[in-house]
Design a protein around this motif. Structure first.
Motif, PDB file in Angstrom:
ATOM      1  N   ALA A 242       0.837  -1.200   0.000  1.00  0.00           N
ATOM      2  CA  ALA A 242       0.000   0.000   0.000  1.00  0.00           C
ATOM      3  C   ALA A 242       0.871   1.249   0.000  1.00  0.00           C
ATOM      4  O   ALA A 242       0.613   2.212  -0.742  1.00  0.00           O
ATOM      5  N   GLN A 243       1.905   1.252   0.805  1.00  0.00           N
ATOM      6  CA  GLN A 243       2.763   2.424   0.898  1.00  0.00           C
ATOM      7  C   GLN A 243       3.727   2.527  -0.279  1.00  0.00           C
ATOM      8  O   GLN A 243       4.058   3.635  -0.723  1.00  0.00           O
ATOM      9  N   ALA A 248       4.391   6.574  -0.398  1.00  0.00           N
ATOM     10  CA  ALA A 248       3.852   7.268   0.766  1.00  0.00           C
ATOM     11  C   ALA A 248       4.930   8.054   1.509  1.00  0.00           C
ATOM     12  O   ALA A 248       6.074   7.607   1.617  1.00  0.00           O
ATOM     13  N   LEU A 335      -3.201   5.864   4.320  1.00  0.00           N
ATOM     14  CA  LEU A 335      -2.669   6.836   3.368  1.00  0.00           C
ATOM     15  C   LEU A 335      -3.453   8.145   3.428  1.00  0.00           C
ATOM     16  O   LEU A 335      -4.630   8.143   3.777  1.00  0.00           O
ATOM     17  N   SER A 401      -4.095  -2.154  -3.324  1.00  0.00           N
ATOM     18  CA  SER A 401      -3.304  -1.325  -2.405  1.00  0.00           C
ATOM     19  C   SER A 401      -4.079  -0.103  -1.932  1.00  0.00           C
ATOM     20  O   SER A 401      -3.801   0.446  -0.862  1.00  0.00           O
ATOM     21  N   GLY A 405      -4.781   0.873   1.802  1.00  0.00           N
ATOM     22  CA  GLY A 405      -4.402   2.216   2.244  1.00  0.00           C
ATOM     23  C   GLY A 405      -5.563   3.026   2.786  1.00  0.00           C
ATOM     24  O   GLY A 405      -5.373   4.145   3.279  1.00  0.00           O
TER      25      GLY A 405
END
Length: 438
Positions: A242-243, A248, A335, A401, A405
């Motif tokens: 996700a990051q 991120a 996020l 993702s 997030g």
């Protein structure tokens, strides 16, 4: 030879100073190295908002493809035929490099000195006679692409002041406190001329489910559990991906962004399959046009459907008339939420458009590769890797993702994947096709 070595060393240092995306990957001696090199140089020079980046990538690679096709034939050009009488015997490598250089100089004039040095390095390796005719063709291809895109509507895509303001109605987007301040950004991207599509609504993603539906409640609960900043049910790998895909802030601020990532995957697979120069520039053009037009498609849909983001929906679930959604004050996503409506997902469309196009180009989705995220430091360091058995495996991770997030619902991922796979198929079926033999 000494002069060539000095220029080559200077170019290598220049690429590192610009934040190299990774170590140089050598193509075979079939001429494709020029396409690989200028794809990498383009990545080092193209910046700005994501919507600007994809447009620039597409412009550079369409110009390269049209320049090479003018010499080699085989495929119909992407934009305007370039059939100069002097094309026979011209250097396709010189044409490709000159076309990429000229488009990049027009897009990033502040970097002209560095781009001039890179072009000189390329041209010094090409015999003079063939070189000059190739240069003329490359200049023509770049000029045609720049002229074509000069009034494509992109300059008006992000109006200032913004012309799209939030709402207070249930289910309708409003600005969030966890993302950038201000009203919605790039609200007029739907008026920009696509590269390969007829319009930005040609493959409009399916509408979201009703707030009162069971599907909405299930996807609401999914992102609520998976996407929260703390106490999430996501795995360590899901947290990392996700990051990474989001680049991120924090440990992954400077990592390879999704556009560069897909271009690097394409580069590595092209080298592994020993593609020719012609096939390599065609691949890069189709890939980057697909990514651009997929992103136009999803961003346009956001301002048609105007769906609220999970961080708003979870805080205000008491107003959605769905007994199966429970509000949670203070819920925070992993996020930061982007500054525009939710449906559909831009990241999912990028992944779907790229995965479907590469599968089309190589004739199969089942191509193993390793995705590599580099840090932008000098020299670049590998931050993380992920092995995949197919293009769509990475595309689906890229879409998911956004759930991990905390900034998208599953129904948006599904709608984007279905829509932007169609975008890729349409472009592949209609652009850079083989010429008919007479």
């Amino acid at each position: 030879m000494k002069r060539y070595n000095k220029i080559h060393q200077a170019l290598a240092l220049l690429l590192f100073a610009l934040g190299t995306i990774g170590p140089r990957v050598e193509a075979s001696q079939n001429g494709a190295q020029v396409a690989i090199d200028w794809n990498q140089i383009a990545q080092q020079n193209i910046g700005g908002p994501p919507f600007s980046q994809t447009r620039s990538y597409a412009m550079v690679h369409v110009a390269m493809a049209d320049a090479v096709i003018a010499i080699h034939g085989k495929y119909a050009p992407f934009h305007v035929p370039l059939d100069p009488p002097f094309a026979h015997g011209a250097s396709a490598q010189a044409a490709a490099a000159q076309a990429a250089h000229d488009v990049l100089v027009a897009l990033v004039p502040a970097n002209q000195a560095a781009l001039d040095a890179a072009l000189e390095d390329t041209l010094d390796r090409i015999p003079p006679g063939r070189k000059w005719t190739g240069i003329r063709i490359g200049r023509r291809a770049a000029a045609r692409v720049l002229e074509w895109r000069a009034n494509d509507g992109f300059a008006l895509a992000n109006p200032q002041p913004p012309d799209f303001l939030p709402s207070t109605l249930p289910g309708i987007w409003r600005q969030t406190t966890d993302g950038p301040a201000g009203a919605a950004q790039f609200s007029e991207l739907g008026n920009v001329l696509p590269f390969g599509l007829v319009s930005t609504t040609q493959f409009l993603p399916a509408a979201p489910p009703q707030l009162e539906s069971a599907e909405y409640a299930a996807d609401f609960d999914d992102v609520k559990a998976k996407g929260r900043a703390t106490g999430s049910t996501r795995t360590a790998d899901e947290d990392r991906l996700a990051q990474l895909f989001a680049a991120a802030p924090g440990p992954y601020t400077n990592v390879t962004n999704p556009f560069r990532l897909w271009n690097n995957v394409a580069r590595d697979v092209a080298v592994a399959n020993d593609l020719s120069l012609l096939e390599t520039v065609r691949m890069f053009a189709l890939l980057n046009v697909s990514i651009n037009d997929s992103l136009l498609t999803s961003q346009t849909s956001k301002f048609i459907y105007r769906v609220w983001r999970p961080v708003t929906a979870i805080a205000e679930a008491g107003s959605d008339d769905n007994p199966d959604t429970d509000a949670e004050a203070g819920w925070t996503p992993l996020l930061g939420t982007p500054p525009y409506p939710s449906h559909s997902s831009n990241m999912s469309c990028i992944g779907a458009g790229a995965a479907q196009m590469l599968g089309n180009v190589f004739g199969t989705d089942s191509v193993p590769f390793t995705a590599v995220w580099y840090d932008g430091a000098t020299p670049p360091a590998v931050v993380s890797t992920q092995s995949y058995g197919s293009f769509w495996a990475m595309g689906r991770d890229e879409g998911s993702s956004r759930i991990w997030g905390g900034i998208h619902y599953r129904f948006e991922i599904t709608a984007s994947e279905n829509s932007c796979a169609q975008v890729a198929n349409y472009i592949f079926d209609n652009d850079l096709q083989r010429r008919r033999q007479h």
